[in-house]
Design a protein around this motif. Structure first.
Motif, PDB file in Angstrom:
ATOM      1  N   GLU A  48      -6.428   0.514   0.411  1.00 49.83           N
ATOM      2  CA  GLU A  48      -5.966   1.898   0.340  1.00 49.83           C
ATOM      3  C   GLU A  48      -7.039   2.840  -0.200  1.00 49.83           C
ATOM      4  OE1 GLU A  48      -3.102   3.018   1.601  1.00 49.83           O
ATOM      5  OE2 GLU A  48      -2.528   0.972   2.204  1.00 49.83           O
ATOM      6  N   ARG A  49      -8.216   2.298  -0.477  1.00 47.26           N
ATOM      7  CA  ARG A  49      -9.354   3.068  -0.998  1.00 47.26           C
ATOM      8  C   ARG A  49      -9.052   3.744  -2.331  1.00 47.26           C
ATOM      9  NH1 ARG A  49     -13.212   1.044   2.106  1.00 47.26           N
ATOM     10  NH2 ARG A  49     -13.140   1.599   4.286  1.00 47.26           N
ATOM     11  N   GLY A  55       0.805  -1.214   0.000  1.00 43.82           N
ATOM     12  CA  GLY A  55       0.000   0.000   0.000  1.00 43.82           C
ATOM     13  C   GLY A  55       0.837   1.262   0.000  1.00 43.82           C
ATOM     14  N   SER A  56       2.084   1.177   0.423  1.00 46.55           N
ATOM     15  CA  SER A  56       2.933   2.366   0.430  1.00 46.55           C
ATOM     16  C   SER A  56       3.408   2.741  -0.975  1.00 46.55           C
ATOM     17  CB  SER A  56       4.138   2.171   1.361  1.00 46.55           C
ATOM     18  OG  SER A  56       5.007   1.192   0.856  1.00 46.55           O
ATOM     19  N   TYR A  57       3.235   1.834  -1.930  1.00 49.10           N
ATOM     20  CA  TYR A  57       3.573   2.132  -3.315  1.00 49.10           C
ATOM     21  C   TYR A  57       2.345   2.779  -3.939  1.00 49.10           C
ATOM     22  CZ  TYR A  57       5.614   1.664  -7.946  1.00 49.10           C
ATOM     23  OH  TYR A  57       6.140   1.929  -9.189  1.00 49.10           O
ATOM     24  N   ARG A  58       2.424   4.050  -4.218  1.00 48.62           N
ATOM     25  CA  ARG A  58       1.261   4.799  -4.690  1.00 48.62           C
ATOM     26  C   ARG A  58       0.930   4.515  -6.149  1.00 48.62           C
ATOM     27  NH1 ARG A  58       2.279  10.802  -2.263  1.00 48.62           N
ATOM     28  NH2 ARG A  58       1.941  10.259  -0.079  1.00 48.62           N
ATOM     29  N   THR A  59      -0.350   4.272  -6.371  1.00 43.02           N
ATOM     30  CA  THR A  59      -0.875   4.145  -7.729  1.00 43.02           C
ATOM     31  C   THR A  59      -2.185   4.915  -7.792  1.00 43.02           C
ATOM     32  OG1 THR A  59      -2.269   2.196  -7.371  1.00 43.02           O
ATOM     33  CG2 THR A  59       0.074   1.791  -7.875  1.00 43.02           C
ATOM     34  N   LEU A  91       0.015 -12.257  -7.036  1.00 47.93           N
ATOM     35  CA  LEU A  91       0.223 -10.812  -7.085  1.00 47.93           C
ATOM     36  C   LEU A  91      -1.002 -10.073  -7.606  1.00 47.93           C
ATOM     37  CD1 LEU A  91       2.018  -8.380  -6.618  1.00 47.93           C
ATOM     38  CD2 LEU A  91       3.031  -8.770  -8.887  1.00 47.93           C
ATOM     39  N   LEU A  92      -1.696 -10.650  -8.567  1.00 44.99           N
ATOM     40  CA  LEU A  92      -2.873  -9.972  -9.096  1.00 44.99           C
ATOM     41  C   LEU A  92      -3.916  -9.758  -7.996  1.00 44.99           C
ATOM     42  CD1 LEU A  92      -4.513 -10.672 -12.522  1.00 44.99           C
ATOM     43  CD2 LEU A  92      -5.827  -9.965 -10.555  1.00 44.99           C
ATOM     44  N   SER A  93      -4.254 -10.812  -7.265  1.00 41.09           N
ATOM     45  CA  SER A  93      -5.268 -10.657  -6.211  1.00 41.09           C
ATOM     46  C   SER A  93      -4.726  -9.840  -5.040  1.00 41.09           C
ATOM     47  CB  SER A  93      -5.795 -12.023  -5.747  1.00 41.09           C
ATOM     48  OG  SER A  93      -4.766 -12.845  -5.266  1.00 41.09           O
ATOM     49  N   ARG A  94      -3.424  -9.919  -4.758  1.00 40.19           N
ATOM     50  CA  ARG A  94      -2.827  -9.105  -3.689  1.00 40.19           C
ATOM     51  C   ARG A  94      -2.865  -7.626  -4.062  1.00 40.19           C
ATOM     52  NH1 ARG A  94      -1.898  -7.659   1.452  1.00 40.19           N
ATOM     53  NH2 ARG A  94      -0.193  -6.174   1.477  1.00 40.19           N
ATOM     54  N   ALA A  95      -2.511  -7.300  -5.296  1.00 38.06           N
ATOM     55  CA  ALA A  95      -2.551  -5.898  -5.736  1.00 38.06           C
ATOM     56  C   ALA A  95      -3.981  -5.358  -5.689  1.00 38.06           C
ATOM     57  CB  ALA A  95      -1.970  -5.765  -7.141  1.00 38.06           C
ATOM     58  N   ALA A  96      -4.954  -6.183  -6.036  1.00 41.03           N
ATOM     59  CA  ALA A  96      -6.360  -5.755  -5.943  1.00 41.03           C
ATOM     60  C   ALA A  96      -6.748  -5.529  -4.484  1.00 41.03           C
ATOM     61  CB  ALA A  96      -7.269  -6.795  -6.588  1.00 41.03           C
ATOM     62  N   HIS A  97      -6.312  -6.425  -3.604  1.00 37.44           N
ATOM     63  CA  HIS A  97      -6.579  -6.271  -2.168  1.00 37.44           C
ATOM     64  C   HIS A  97      -5.977  -4.960  -1.652  1.00 37.44           C
ATOM     65  CE1 HIS A  97      -6.963  -7.326   2.065  1.00 37.44           C
ATOM     66  NE2 HIS A  97      -5.683  -7.038   2.202  1.00 37.44           N
TER      67      HIS A  97
END
Length: 186
Positions: A112-113, A73-77, A101-107
């Motif tokens: 992070e809203r 979450g600290s990596y801003r997108t 990674l796909l499901s983790r990145a979605a989580h």
């Protein structure tokens, strides 16, 4: 802007290619994650292949790399799109199951809203899938179907893909060149 683009094992890889082409044209930094299921679909359908997707992405991540930048979450997108989003990936996201990674990145995107767009391409929709769509929606995702409109009188498959891409990227405030909006002058 920086966006994560997840490609899961649902039929409809041409949508992913079209999204990446549009983001490339718009000079958006992209982080691509392709699931093993998507690789199988690409092989079976014979359409766009992973090399074509990779060529358009700014960064490519291995779906097994749970230590990638986009897993934090600290990596801003600016958010994430999953296109196409398979029923299995939808279930993982709706249930908070982050085993790749796909499901983790979605989580991470949800926690992070940030904006998460799930582009489903499957019919008919059985009850468990409808329930997962509602659970994902309630968690903060935007659930879309890869369903093109016809009011712009499309003449090619590319025009149909373009319509869906433009509607997905609208969710991030991005204007796709050449998109004809309802009752706007051409």
């Amino acid at each position: 802007m920086r966006l994560v683009v997840g490609v899961s094992g649902g039929s409809g890889i041409p949508y992913a290619l079209n999204v990446l082409q549009a983001l490339h044209t718009l000079d958006v930094e992209t982080h691509l994650v392709v699931s093993s299921g998507a690789r199988r679909v690409m092989s079976a359908e014979g359409g766009p292949q992973e090399t074509e997707l990779r060529a358009l992405a700014t960064h490519v991540h291995d779906d097994r790399d749970l230590a990638a930048s986009i897993a934090s979450g600290s990596y801003r997108t600016g958010g994430m799109l999953v296109v196409p989003c398979s029923a299995g990936t939808l279930a993982k996201i709706a249930g908070g199951f982050a085993d790749n990674l796909l499901s983790r990145a979605a989580h991470v995107t949800l926690k992070e809203r940030r904006r998460l767009v799930l582009a489903l391409r499957e019919d008919p929709l059985p009850r468990p899938m409808l329930e997962n769509m509602l659970r994902a929606h309630d968690a903060g995702a935007t659930v879309m179907t890869a369903s093109p409109g016809f009011y712009h009188a499309p003449k090619t498959v590319d025009e149909l893909l373009h319509f869906v891409t433009a509607r997905m990227l609208d969710q991030f405030g991005l204007d796709v060149p050449g998109f004809q909006r309802w009752k706007e002058p051409t």
